[in-house]
Design an enzyme around this catalytic site. Structure first.
Site, short mmCIF file in Angstrom:
data_model
loop_
_atom_site.label_atom_id
_atom_site.label_comp_id
_atom_site.label_asym_id
_atom_site.label_seq_id
_atom_site.Cartn_x
_atom_site.Cartn_y
_atom_site.Cartn_z
N ASP A 154 -1.13 1.51 -6.42
CA ASP A 154 -2.53 1.90 -6.22
C ASP A 154 -3.03 2.78 -7.37
O ASP A 154 -2.24 3.45 -8.03
CB ASP A 154 -2.69 2.75 -4.94
N1 URA Z 1 2.45 1.78 -1.02
C1 URA Z 1 1.27 2.41 -1.17
O1 URA Z 1 0.68 2.88 -0.20
N2 URA Z 1 0.76 2.49 -2.41
C2 URA Z 1 1.37 2.00 -3.51
O2 URA Z 1 0.85 2.12 -4.61
C3 URA Z 1 2.59 1.36 -3.33
C4 URA Z 1 3.11 1.26 -2.07
#
Ligand code: URA
Length: 240
Positions: free
Chosen positions: A108
């Site tokens: 993310d």
């Molecule tokens: N899980 C999440 O919530 N965010 C990420 O970036 C990777 C795994």
């Protein structure tokens, strides 16, 4: 070699994306648009994608980036935000190769940590295919304390909105004031999965960092910095 694998090995894109290109009529064999997605490329075939002749590459680039928060895991962004490729392009040691690379899976915008980038579409396909159950480990700073009972729920699987997660490994590393640092290893990759898992047990994530990708660890790599994979790491990935 099957056509989608051939295109991926040429570093054009992943196998899945290659299938889309075939469906869209962008792939030609010996000058003719390919209609058969399962075509096996034969010796002497000339393969072109969007008008460009492609051939499997003999060597590939494998880069491990410590992705900082505020950068998107994508090759380009419609909203003009900085991408992981833009970040690599800023570094003279990798600038020339950066445009050919693509991220293996995603992190993310607000997550930091280990991100592999490569031009090896074949490896990307294997590492991101759910059947390989490739493990990823995160350290999450969460609000509150994750009780033993909640840890067990996370381990066994929680409902994150129409999807029940598979078995995970969970360990609280530290409790400080009203927050905890928890390590969690999962092998799925649903959108914002770790955040949703902690949300489901009532401990929202404040900060999230991926510390390892399979057996490849972030180690001392600084945020925003990258390094090439070692031979040992690459051998390991090839065996996955
Ligand atoms: N899980 C999440 O919530 N965010 C990420 O970036 C990777 C795994």
């Amino acid at each position: 070699m099957r056509i989608n694998k051939y295109i991926a090995s040429a570093g054009v894109c992943s196998r899945r994306k290659a299938d889309e290109l075939i469906i869209n009529g962008q792939v030609k064999i010996n000058g003719r648009v390919l209609k058969e997605p399962g075509y096996d490329v034969m010796d002497g075939d000339e393969v072109s994608v969007a008008g460009r002749i492609v051939e499997p590459k003999k060597t590939h680039t494998y880069v491990l980036l410590n992705k900082p928060v505020g950068v998107i895991t994508s090759v380009k962004d419609d909203k003009g935000r900085m991408t992981v490729i833009d970040l690599l392009r800023e570094n003279p040691d990798i600038a020339d190769e950066a445009s050919r690379l693509f991220p293996v899976g995603r992190l993310d915008y607000d997550t930091s940590g280990v991100l592999l980038l490569t031009d090896d579409g074949e490896l990307t396909y294997r590492l991101t295919h759910p059947k390989h159950e490739f493990p990823k480990t995160y350290q999450a700073l969460v609000r509150g304390v994750v009780s033993r009972e909640k840890e067990l729920r996370l381990v066994r699987g929680v409902d994150i909105g129409g999807f029940v997660t598979s078995k995970a490994k969970v360990k609280t590393l530290k409790v400080k004031g009203n927050s905890s640092l928890v390590e969690i290893a999962i092998h799925e990759g649903k959108n914002r999965q770790v955040r949703k898992m902690f949300e489901a047990v009532g401990n929202p994530v404040v900060e999230l960092k991926r510390v390892s990708f399979g057996e490849i660890r972030i180690g001392r790599l600084k945020e925003g910095a990258f390094r090439k994979l070692t031979k040992k790491e690459l051998d390991y990935l090839m065996r996955v």
